[in-house]
Enzyme design. Structure first.
Site, PDB file in Angstrom:
ATOM      1  N   ASP A  41      -4.018 -20.125   3.595  1.00  0.00           N
ATOM      2  CA  ASP A  41      -3.676 -19.873   2.565  1.00  0.00           C
ATOM      3  C   ASP A  41      -4.396 -19.964   1.501  1.00  0.00           C
ATOM      4  O   ASP A  41      -5.597 -20.913   1.983  1.00  0.00           O
ATOM      5  CB  ASP A  41      -2.449 -20.642   2.219  1.00  0.00           C
ATOM      6  CG  ASP A  41      -1.427 -18.711   1.477  1.00  0.00           C
ATOM      7  OD1 ASP A  41      -1.342 -18.380   1.936  1.00  0.00           O
ATOM      8  OD2 ASP A  41      -1.960 -19.617   0.279  1.00  0.00           O
ATOM      9  N   ASP A  62      -9.484 -18.438   1.015  1.00  0.00           N
ATOM     10  CA  ASP A  62      -9.324 -17.245  -0.474  1.00  0.00           C
ATOM     11  C   ASP A  62      -9.541 -16.035   0.112  1.00  0.00           C
ATOM     12  O   ASP A  62     -10.662 -15.847   0.565  1.00  0.00           O
ATOM     13  CB  ASP A  62      -9.694 -18.011  -0.787  1.00  0.00           C
ATOM     14  CG  ASP A  62      -9.519 -16.752  -2.212  1.00  0.00           C
ATOM     15  OD1 ASP A  62      -9.226 -15.536  -2.240  1.00  0.00           O
ATOM     16  OD2 ASP A  62      -9.707 -17.011  -3.698  1.00  0.00           O
ATOM     17  N   TYR A 153      -1.092  -1.798  -6.154  1.00  0.00           N
ATOM     18  CA  TYR A 153      -0.494  -1.941  -4.470  1.00  0.00           C
ATOM     19  C   TYR A 153      -0.400  -0.165  -3.900  1.00  0.00           C
ATOM     20  O   TYR A 153      -0.756  -0.946  -2.409  1.00  0.00           O
ATOM     21  CB  TYR A 153       0.239  -2.825  -5.117  1.00  0.00           C
ATOM     22  CG  TYR A 153       1.372  -3.663  -3.822  1.00  0.00           C
ATOM     23  CD1 TYR A 153       1.276  -4.356  -3.424  1.00  0.00           C
ATOM     24  CD2 TYR A 153       2.446  -2.759  -3.662  1.00  0.00           C
ATOM     25  CE1 TYR A 153       2.099  -4.843  -2.496  1.00  0.00           C
ATOM     26  CE2 TYR A 153       3.320  -3.124  -2.336  1.00  0.00           C
ATOM     27  CZ  TYR A 153       2.814  -4.121  -2.270  1.00  0.00           C
ATOM     28  OH  TYR A 153       3.646  -4.935  -0.683  1.00  0.00           O
ATOM     29  N   LYS A 157      -2.257  -0.385  -0.408  1.00  0.00           N
ATOM     30  CA  LYS A 157      -1.059  -0.226   1.324  1.00  0.00           C
ATOM     31  C   LYS A 157      -1.665   0.576   2.162  1.00  0.00           C
ATOM     32  O   LYS A 157      -1.638   0.826   3.455  1.00  0.00           O
ATOM     33  CB  LYS A 157      -0.140  -0.885   1.074  1.00  0.00           C
ATOM     34  CG  LYS A 157       0.397  -1.855   0.530  1.00  0.00           C
ATOM     35  CD  LYS A 157      -0.139  -3.290   1.455  1.00  0.00           C
ATOM     36  CE  LYS A 157       0.113  -4.591   0.901  1.00  0.00           C
ATOM     37  NZ  LYS A 157      -0.504  -5.619   1.791  1.00  0.00           N
TER      38      LYS A 157
END
Length: 247
Positions: A41, A62, A153, A157
């Site tokens: 992470d 990252d 977003y 996706k």
């Protein structure tokens, strides 16, 4: 979290986004199923809580930084001696922004994490994967819905769903599988007063099975897709949403 069956015994897994709500649940589940796991992470301090839960090592990645991805993957490969499973559970959104409010910079920020990041991760890991290996990307039911207040977003996706299909064909001859898991409405921890009980009740009412999703709901499906039990499953976008998309 359901008890493990040992279905991932001997497998080596890298989970990027491992400090998030869903990512941490995936790490826990893969360990329970017998896998060796590196949780990665960009938030190094948050990883401490994840790695403390079991036999998990950590790496800082990252996903929006190609060099960071390359360095983190090299660290994971060195720690485990190779890779069999790669999970990308990263994601950001600009929920609430109208088309007038969203900026080119904001759009590119979401694109870099939610879509380009998966491409960069594949480029960094593919040489380490062999026959029987798999990729699992975490997407969203937003890939199937119009999201006027979360345009970037939804677009990323949906793009990830198509990337999954294309990549699955590109690497099938190598015996590598590629699938996506799309969570529906999730019971994330309360972050502010606006996320009230009334709001959660309202969200639950649109889920046919009558409750919001938990991290374990997603992790269980990821574990199956990463296992040999899913050996004939590839190129699929599996939605785990309590039936919401079927309404």
């Amino acid at each position: 979290m359901s008890a493990g069956t040992g279905r991932l015994e001997g497998k080596r897994a890298l989970v990027v986004g491992g400090a998030g709500s869903i990512g941490a649940a995936i790490v826990t589940k893969l360990v329970a199923e017998g896998a060796m796991v590196v949780a990665a992470d960009r938030n190094a301090s948050a990883l401490a809580g994840v790695t403390a839960e079991g036999s998990v090592s950590s790496a800082v990645i990252d996903i929006a930084d190609a060099q960071s991805v390359a360095d983190g993957v090299a660290e994971a490969v060195s720690a485990m001696g190779g890779l069999d499973i790669v999970v990308n559970a990263t994601g950001i959104s600009h929920q609430g922004r109208t088309i007038d409010e969203e900026t080119i910079e904001g759009w590119n920020e979401v694109l870099a994490v939610n879509l380009t990041g998966s491409f960069v991760l594949v480029k960094a890991t593919l040489e380490h994967l062999g026959e029987g290996s798999s990729y699992v990307f975490v997407s969203s039911t937003g890939a199937e819905r119009g999201l006027p207040l979360n345009l970037a977003y939804g677009a990323t996706k949906a793009g990830l769903a198509n990337f999954t299909k294309g990549l699955s064909n590109a690497v099938a001859a190598r015996g590598i599988r590629v699938n996506t898991v799309g969570p529906g409405l999730m019971a994330y921890p309360v972050r502010n007063d606006q996320d009230s009980t009334d709001r959660r009740v309202g969200r639950t009412e649109v889920v046919p099975l009558g409750r919001l999703g938990e991290g374990s709901d997603i992790a269980n499906v990821v574990a199956f897709l990463a296992s040999d039990e899913a050996g004939w499953v590839t190129g699929q976008n599996v939605y785990v949403d309590g039936g919401s998309l079927a309404r």
